[in-house]
Design an enzyme around this catalytic site. Structure first.
Site, short mmCIF file in Angstrom:
data_model
loop_
_atom_site.label_atom_id
_atom_site.label_comp_id
_atom_site.label_asym_id
_atom_site.label_seq_id
_atom_site.Cartn_x
_atom_site.Cartn_y
_atom_site.Cartn_z
N HIS A 16 0.80 -1.15 -0.06
CA HIS A 16 0.10 -0.01 0.03
C HIS A 16 0.76 1.34 -0.09
O HIS A 16 1.53 1.83 1.10
CB HIS A 16 -0.86 0.04 1.27
N THR A 64 -7.22 9.63 -4.45
CA THR A 64 -8.48 10.28 -4.91
C THR A 64 -7.77 11.81 -5.55
O THR A 64 -8.50 12.28 -6.33
CB THR A 64 -9.18 10.51 -3.56
N HIS A 92 1.51 5.04 -2.75
CA HIS A 92 0.98 6.02 -3.77
C HIS A 92 2.32 6.49 -4.57
O HIS A 92 3.24 6.70 -4.00
CB HIS A 92 0.25 6.96 -3.22
N HIS A 144 -6.62 -0.52 5.56
CA HIS A 144 -6.54 0.00 6.93
C HIS A 144 -7.34 -0.72 8.07
O HIS A 144 -7.89 0.18 8.91
CB HIS A 144 -6.29 1.33 6.89
N ARG A 187 -10.15 0.50 -6.87
CA ARG A 187 -10.46 1.01 -5.43
C ARG A 187 -11.66 1.72 -5.37
O ARG A 187 -12.08 2.54 -6.45
CB ARG A 187 -9.22 1.76 -5.12
N ASP A 245 1.96 2.89 3.11
CA ASP A 245 1.06 4.06 3.03
C ASP A 245 2.03 5.36 2.45
O ASP A 245 1.49 6.31 2.38
CB ASP A 245 0.31 4.62 4.29
N TYR A 304 -12.11 1.17 1.03
CA TYR A 304 -11.53 2.38 1.84
C TYR A 304 -12.85 3.01 2.53
O TYR A 304 -13.53 3.73 1.77
CB TYR A 304 -10.80 3.21 1.16
N ASN A 321 -2.52 13.60 3.56
CA ASN A 321 -3.30 14.10 4.55
C ASN A 321 -2.85 14.00 5.89
O ASN A 321 -3.50 14.38 6.93
CB ASN A 321 -4.74 13.74 4.51
#
Ligand code: 0GY
Length: 299
Positions: free
Chosen positions: A32, A78, A34, A182, A125, A251, A158, A256
């Protein structure tokens, strides 16, 4: 060329993560993570709810090597909406050491799905986290689920723990393998044995097509860095109850985060606390992700 400015409250990823004390076994998969942009090459989506810092593929490969991972599974975030170009570009430059999870909408063509498969995408996703996205209508998600099934892809979902009761029936109706990001984002101030987390455990126990990522202590922890020990009982419970259906990952680049920049070396150390035997570590870090993302290499 468009330039983007990171949200002011954001803390970018750690510039100099430590070397983990926990030695990852050779072949370990970061399942996981990005890539973001860079925004002037792969612009962020107009409908995004945050503007990240650029986190390009070269930095991800450097982190992989620094931490001791062998492979990555890159998950579409996103901020790129359903524009998977940055993801596909990363996969194309990974020497076969990365697979992807994309975001698509119902207007995606079969040809586009085939091209994503060729590029190394193995899942889609579905995101239900309201601060991140306006979730697609359920009939559209069901349609996408049916369209991707012939490719052998899985679905990554998610959501936050408080939303699970409402989403539960929809989730159990999804076909094929469903991977929960998660651990369904538990509220770790509540007990592992309490009704909220136990609903997630029930989902995993009663539906053997459900897998869980035991990821993101940095965003679930109330205690905070560097140990994130308040998340350990939740993740350890899932690893021990469902050893053949768990995945983990960094991650990176930690979208964020507004409290701290997680030290990715410490996040690797967390893995050694939730999978406490060599057998559990091998399943979590190698056997399970290889079965899901590189089945052709599994004998
Ligand atoms: C994550 C977490 C987050 C963001 C996204 O797609 C995304 O924008 O996944 C988050 O803010 O919780 O899974 O990496």
């Amino acid at each position: 060329m468009t330039s983007f400015t990171m949200d002011p409250k954001w803390i970018p990823f750690h510039p100099t993560p430590s070397k983990p004390r926990f030695a990852l076994p050779p072949g370990a998969v970061d399942a996981h993570c990005h890539v973001f942009g860079p925004g002037d090459v792969f612009p962020y989506a107009p409908e995004r709810k945050y503007t990240p810092c650029d986190a390009p593929k070269e930095k991800l490969w450097a982190l992989r090597d620094h931490l001791g991972f062998s492979r990555n599974v890159i998950v579409q975030a996103t901020c790129h909406g359903a524009d998977n170009r940055a993801l596909v570009d990363a996969l194309a430059h990974a020497d076969g050491r990365a697979r992807g999870v994309a975001t698509v909408r119902r207007d995606v063509t079969d040809e586009e799905l085939r091209a994503l498969h060729e590029a190394g995408v193995r899942g889609v996703r579905f995101n239900f986290v309201k601060r991140l996205v306006n979730a697609l209508p359920r009939d559209e998600l069901a349609e996408i689920a049916a369209r991707i099934a012939p490719l052998g892809w899985h679905i990554v979902i998610y959501f936050e723990a408080a939303e699970l009761p409402e989403l539960y029936e929809f989730f159990v109706g999804l076909p094929g393998i469903v991977v929960v990001d998660h651990m369904g984002r538990p509220d770790v101030s509540k007990p592992v044995t309490g009704p909220e987390f136990q609903l997630f455990v029930k989902l995993m126990r009663e539906h053997e097509n459900f897998w869980s990522k035991v990821t993101c202590p940095e965003r679930l922890s109330l205690q905070g860095p560097p140990e994130y020990d308040d998340v350990v009982p939740f993740a350890r419970h899932i690893v021990e109850a469902f050893p053949d259906r768990v995945l983990t990952g960094t991650d990176w680049p930690h979208p964020n985060m507004t409290t701290h920049a997680p030290d990715d070396g410490k996040l690797v150390d967390f893995i050694g606390k939730i999978a406490v035997t060599a057998d559990l570590q091998r399943k979590l870090l190698i056997d399970n992700p290889m079965r899901l993302y590189w089945p052709e290499e599994v004998l």
